[in-house]
Enzyme design. Structure first.
Site: not given
Length: 433
Positions: A217, A238, A336
């Protein structure tokens, strides 16, 4: 038979493969950019043949044809991470959400807590030794393939071949659907001035030689904008996206100082554009492993100077972090975040950062609040939180008292809301600072 003969014997159409799914079966599907698009479309097209079939999945990209209202009653959905195309299912009662750490999903599949009669995953066509790469979605897919009674693979030749712990052999597969369709791509996020300031503040907490965990993002991309002068950064995360490629190509990210998997970019799934997918294809410096390994806090902590950067929805004056709900509405999931906050806390020299704009709803709502919204879930506890970052600065909370935390958070709140927060502070703690 050798593996090539086995491969030929297992070739199937999507329709033939899903015909082996029975009423009341439980399916586990791979997620994100590894979503099995053909199977989802075929299930939706043949919905009348299925009754009370449960599908476990996490974030799924694409149209999600079998998640639509006309499929209600045929397919139930089970998830611990909702996205834009599945929130309505939960609200309509056609799916159930359960809280869980991402790292625990493989063991929950193995134990049967998440039932798995059928695994439907995407993978590359087999290499010369008969191994397929689970490619963009390793995470819990390996566990599903091992557990399921029936394994269906969409062998998409557009998928990049990625090494590590994400390989499955032809012997583990029952039905193979050779195919070729474009991979889901995410457009590059637009980075606002607010996000640039947040990125600059986060980057000030990162040192040469650190290993990073980043999400996806505008904020993670904004952080990486300010890394161009850094040296010898590493990646254990992750997932990562295109912005990491820029810094690898610039020599900023090389993993040379990593104390675990030196020189390697480690992740459990990937999302981005064709540029990312081309970069990771047969790239020996990129390795994907199951999420029970990549997100294990004790594995994370084997990376010295691990810095985790995550986003959140709101933070209260005690430092409690809500990242997955808006009040009672389930907006996403734990993912996560906590795994990496705790991994960073036990990493030698580690730090964890929660980064967010100071306001929401176009400036009408403060994200730093006296109390979390009614019904909001605490994702990261006040005992775990380390740094909170907004465009107005950095609040170090670890080791601080409740009074000190509240004052530090008020200083990085949007100016329009500071007075109201100060009044709350005085009601709670008195005027003496």
């Amino acid at each position: 038979m050798n593996w090539t003969e086995k491969y030929k014997s297992k070739i199937s159409t999507t329709g033939q493969a899903i015909s082996h799914i029975k009423d009341n079966n439980h399916i586990v599907m791979s997620e994100c950019a590894g979503v099995p698009r053909l199977a989802i479309q075929e299930l939706a097209a043949n919905k009348e043949k299925f009754h009370n079939v449960t599908i476990y999945h996490m974030l799924t990209l694409g149209a999600g044809e079998c998640y639509q209202p006309d499929c209600y009653g045929h397919f139930k959905h089970l998830t611990n991470f909702v996205g834009a195309n599945t929130r309505q299912i939960i609200m309509d009662g056609e799916g159930d959400f359960f809280p869980a750490f991402f790292k625990d999903i493989p063991s929950m599949i193995e134990s049967g807590e998440i039932p798995c009669d059928v695994a439907i995953v995407t993978a590359t066509p087999p290499n010369e030794e008969g191994y397929c790469s689970l490619s963009l979605s390793c995470d819990y897919a390996v566990a599903a393939v091992k557990k399921a009674k029936i394994v269906i693979v969409e062998a998409n030749d557009a998928l990049p071949f990625i090494g590590g712990g994400d390989l499955i052999h032809m012997d583990d597969v029952d039905y193979i659907v050779p195919c070729s369709y474009p991979l889901p791509e995410l457009p590059a996020p637009t980075i606002s001035d607010v996000e640039r300031e947040i990125g600059k503040n986060c980057a000030s907490l990162i040192n040469d030689g650190d290993t990073l965990q980043l999400g996806i993002g505008a904020i993670p991309d904004a952080v990486l904008l300010f890394m161009k002068e850094k040296k010898d950064l590493g990646i254990h995360t992750e997932m990562f996206s295109d912005s990491v490629v820029d810094l690898v190509e610039a020599g900023v990210i090389n993993g040379s100082k990593k104390t675990l998997h030196p020189g390697k970019l480690i992740a459990t799934f990937l999302m981005g554009s064709k540029r990312l997918y081309d970069f990771v294809n047969n790239n020996p410096s990129v390795e994907l492993y199951g999420v029970d390994y990549v997100n294990d806090p004790y594995i994370i902590a084997k990376n010295d100077n691990l810095v985790s950067i995550n986003s959140c929805i709101e933070v209260d004056l005690m430092g409690q972090v809500a990242s997955e709900t808006i009040g009672l509405k389930q907006f996403s999931g734990t993912g996560g975040q906590v795994d990496y906050v705790r991994g960073a806390s036990i990493s030698k020299g580690g730090r964890s950062i929660m980064a967010m704009p100071s306001t929401a709803a176009k400036g009408k709502v403060s994200r730093i609040v006296p109390f979390l919204a009614h019904g909001a879930a605490v994702t990261t506890s006040r005992n775990d939180v380390d740094y909170i970052v907004t465009e107005y600065g950095i609040a170090k909370l670890k080791g601080k008292t409740l009074r000190q935390r509240a004052l530090a958070l008020i200083e990085i709140a949007h100016p329009d809301f500071r007075q109201g927060l100060r009044e709350e502070f005085e009601q709670r703690f008195g005027t003496k600072k």
